[in-house]
Write a protein that holds these residues in place. Structure first.
Motif, PDB file in Angstrom:
ATOM      1  N   LEU A 130       0.824  -1.201   0.000  1.00 12.96           N
ATOM      2  CA  LEU A 130       0.000   0.000   0.000  1.00 12.96           C
ATOM      3  C   LEU A 130       0.864   1.259   0.000  1.00 12.96           C
ATOM      4  CD1 LEU A 130      -2.850   1.128   0.106  1.00 12.96           C
ATOM      5  CD2 LEU A 130      -2.692   1.094   2.594  1.00 12.96           C
ATOM      6  N   LEU A 131       1.930   1.247   0.782  1.00  2.54           N
ATOM      7  CA  LEU A 131       2.839   2.398   0.793  1.00  2.54           C
ATOM      8  C   LEU A 131       3.533   2.572  -0.555  1.00  2.54           C
ATOM      9  CD1 LEU A 131       4.404   2.107   4.351  1.00  2.54           C
ATOM     10  CD2 LEU A 131       2.803   3.831   3.528  1.00  2.54           C
ATOM     11  N   ALA A 132       3.905   1.471  -1.193  1.00  2.00           N
ATOM     12  CA  ALA A 132       4.517   1.554  -2.522  1.00  2.00           C
ATOM     13  C   ALA A 132       3.521   2.116  -3.535  1.00  2.00           C
ATOM     14  CB  ALA A 132       5.018   0.182  -2.968  1.00  2.00           C
ATOM     15  N   THR A 133       2.268   1.694  -3.428  1.00  6.08           N
ATOM     16  CA  THR A 133       1.229   2.218  -4.312  1.00  6.08           C
ATOM     17  C   THR A 133       1.057   3.716  -4.118  1.00  6.08           C
ATOM     18  OG1 THR A 133       0.083   0.101  -4.264  1.00  6.08           O
ATOM     19  CG2 THR A 133      -1.193   2.002  -4.975  1.00  6.08           C
ATOM     20  N   ALA A 134       1.037   4.144  -2.858  1.00  6.22           N
ATOM     21  CA  ALA A 134       0.900   5.576  -2.573  1.00  6.22           C
ATOM     22  C   ALA A 134       2.092   6.355  -3.125  1.00  6.22           C
ATOM     23  CB  ALA A 134       0.775   5.800  -1.067  1.00  6.22           C
ATOM     24  N   GLY A 135       3.281   5.792  -3.010  1.00 11.29           N
ATOM     25  CA  GLY A 135       4.471   6.456  -3.541  1.00 11.29           C
ATOM     26  C   GLY A 135       4.435   6.575  -5.056  1.00 11.29           C
ATOM     27  N   VAL A 136       4.021   5.515  -5.726  1.00 14.05           N
ATOM     28  CA  VAL A 136       3.936   5.540  -7.189  1.00 14.05           C
ATOM     29  C   VAL A 136       2.889   6.550  -7.639  1.00 14.05           C
ATOM     30  CG1 VAL A 136       3.218   4.169  -9.191  1.00 14.05           C
ATOM     31  CG2 VAL A 136       4.836   3.222  -7.565  1.00 14.05           C
ATOM     32  N   ALA A 137       1.731   6.544  -6.982  1.00  9.75           N
ATOM     33  CA  ALA A 137       0.672   7.484  -7.355  1.00  9.75           C
ATOM     34  C   ALA A 137       1.110   8.927  -7.119  1.00  9.75           C
ATOM     35  CB  ALA A 137      -0.598   7.186  -6.571  1.00  9.75           C
ATOM     36  N   THR A 138       1.818   9.167  -6.023  1.00  7.63           N
ATOM     37  CA  THR A 138       2.313  10.513  -5.733  1.00  7.63           C
ATOM     38  C   THR A 138       3.322  10.954  -6.782  1.00  7.63           C
ATOM     39  OG1 THR A 138       1.982  10.149  -3.376  1.00  7.63           O
ATOM     40  CG2 THR A 138       3.447  11.943  -3.993  1.00  7.63           C
ATOM     41  N   SER A 139       4.212  10.047  -7.156  1.00  4.46           N
ATOM     42  CA  SER A 139       5.222  10.420  -8.160  1.00  4.46           C
ATOM     43  C   SER A 139       4.569  10.717  -9.501  1.00  4.46           C
ATOM     44  CB  SER A 139       6.272   9.319  -8.305  1.00  4.46           C
ATOM     45  OG  SER A 139       5.721   8.179  -8.948  1.00  4.46           O
ATOM     46  N   GLU A 140       3.534   9.981  -9.852  1.00 12.31           N
ATOM     47  CA  GLU A 140       2.847  10.252 -11.112  1.00 12.31           C
ATOM     48  C   GLU A 140       2.140  11.609 -11.070  1.00 12.31           C
ATOM     49  OE1 GLU A 140       0.375   6.820 -11.633  1.00 12.31           O
ATOM     50  OE2 GLU A 140       2.049   5.586 -12.317  1.00 12.31           O
ATOM     51  N   ALA A 141       1.537  11.931  -9.926  1.00 14.31           N
ATOM     52  CA  ALA A 141       0.860  13.230  -9.789  1.00 14.31           C
ATOM     53  C   ALA A 141       1.861  14.377  -9.882  1.00 14.31           C
ATOM     54  CB  ALA A 141       0.103  13.290  -8.465  1.00 14.31           C
ATOM     55  N   VAL A 142       3.022  14.211  -9.242  1.00 10.53           N
ATOM     56  CA  VAL A 142       4.062  15.243  -9.311  1.00 10.53           C
ATOM     57  C   VAL A 142       4.564  15.389 -10.739  1.00 10.53           C
ATOM     58  CG1 VAL A 142       6.418  15.807  -8.589  1.00 10.53           C
ATOM     59  CG2 VAL A 142       4.745  15.059  -6.895  1.00 10.53           C
ATOM     60  N   HIS A 143       4.752  14.265 -11.420  1.00 10.98           N
ATOM     61  CA  HIS A 143       5.233  14.290 -12.800  1.00 10.98           C
ATOM     62  C   HIS A 143       4.260  15.044 -13.703  1.00 10.98           C
ATOM     63  CE1 HIS A 143       6.115  11.971 -16.730  1.00 10.98           C
ATOM     64  NE2 HIS A 143       6.855  13.044 -16.667  1.00 10.98           N
ATOM     65  N   VAL A 144       2.979  14.759 -13.560  1.00 12.69           N
ATOM     66  CA  VAL A 144       1.972  15.446 -14.379  1.00 12.69           C
ATOM     67  C   VAL A 144       1.946  16.939 -14.056  1.00 12.69           C
ATOM     68  CG1 VAL A 144      -0.512  15.660 -14.766  1.00 12.69           C
ATOM     69  CG2 VAL A 144       0.559  13.411 -14.777  1.00 12.69           C
ATOM     70  N   ALA A 145       2.012  17.283 -12.767  1.00 12.84           N
ATOM     71  CA  ALA A 145       1.972  18.698 -12.373  1.00 12.84           C
ATOM     72  C   ALA A 145       3.182  19.459 -12.900  1.00 12.84           C
ATOM     73  CB  ALA A 145       1.897  18.805 -10.857  1.00 12.84           C
ATOM     74  N   VAL A 146       4.345  18.856 -12.805  1.00 15.34           N
ATOM     75  CA  VAL A 146       5.568  19.519 -13.270  1.00 15.34           C
ATOM     76  C   VAL A 146       5.547  19.666 -14.796  1.00 15.34           C
ATOM     77  CG1 VAL A 146       8.068  19.214 -13.489  1.00 15.34           C
ATOM     78  CG2 VAL A 146       6.963  18.880 -11.293  1.00 15.34           C
ATOM     79  N   ALA A 147       5.072  18.636 -15.476  1.00 20.58           N
ATOM     80  CA  ALA A 147       4.985  18.726 -16.936  1.00 20.58           C
ATOM     81  C   ALA A 147       3.995  19.810 -17.343  1.00 20.58           C
ATOM     82  CB  ALA A 147       4.578  17.376 -17.518  1.00 20.58           C
ATOM     83  N   ALA A 148       2.875  19.882 -16.625  1.00 21.13           N
ATOM     84  CA  ALA A 148       1.885  20.909 -16.934  1.00 21.13           C
ATOM     85  C   ALA A 148       2.420  22.306 -16.633  1.00 21.13           C
ATOM     86  CB  ALA A 148       0.607  20.666 -16.138  1.00 21.13           C
ATOM     87  N   ALA A 149       3.304  22.411 -15.673  1.00 24.80           N
ATOM     88  CA  ALA A 149       3.875  23.706 -15.310  1.00 24.80           C
ATOM     89  C   ALA A 149       4.905  24.188 -16.325  1.00 24.80           C
ATOM     90  CB  ALA A 149       4.498  23.639 -13.924  1.00 24.80           C
ATOM     91  N   GLY A 150       5.310  23.332 -17.223  1.00 25.32           N
ATOM     92  CA  GLY A 150       6.204  23.769 -18.286  1.00 25.32           C
ATOM     93  C   GLY A 150       7.659  23.405 -18.086  1.00 25.32           C
TER      94      GLY A 150
END
Length: 116
Positions: free
Chosen positions: A42-62
């Protein structure tokens, strides 16, 4: 700007296929869950989901545009990432005996190691 329906359908199908096919994230979560139990999975899942959210946010930020405009910035991030991976590898090799000496059923006092 109108969206081409053919392109939208192709994007949708490609996205579904990419999400359904297991990849490195799924293997990481499965490995952590098998090694450390449901809590580690569950912790690994939360980490993967968090990293994907950060990746999308950073990509959207330019950030991609910044890397395209300043190639040195991309090189700095790549070198920092490689150095971090080398550090993790060295730490794993240094503490390998600690893991080998631990009894098979022990969980280390309920703590989850960062090296799933």
């Amino acid at each position: 700007m109108p969206i081409d329906p053919h392109l939208l359908a192709l994007f949708f199908v490609t996205s579904v296929i990419a999400m359904v096919i297991p990849g490195p994230d799924m293997l990481f979560v499965l490995g952590c869950g098998m090694r450390g139990g449901p809590r580690a999975g569950l912790l690994a899942t939360a980490g993967v989901a968090t990293s994907e959210a950060v990746h999308v946010a950073v990509a959207a930020a330019g950030l991609a545009a910044l890397f395209a405009a300043v190639p040195v910035a991309f090189t700095v991030v790549r070198v920092a990432g490689a150095a971090y991976l080398i550090f993790l590898g060295v730490q794993t090799l240094r503490h390998r005996r600690d893991v080998d000496a631990a009894p098979r059923g022990s969980r280390g006092g309920g703590r989850i190691s960062t090296g799933c």
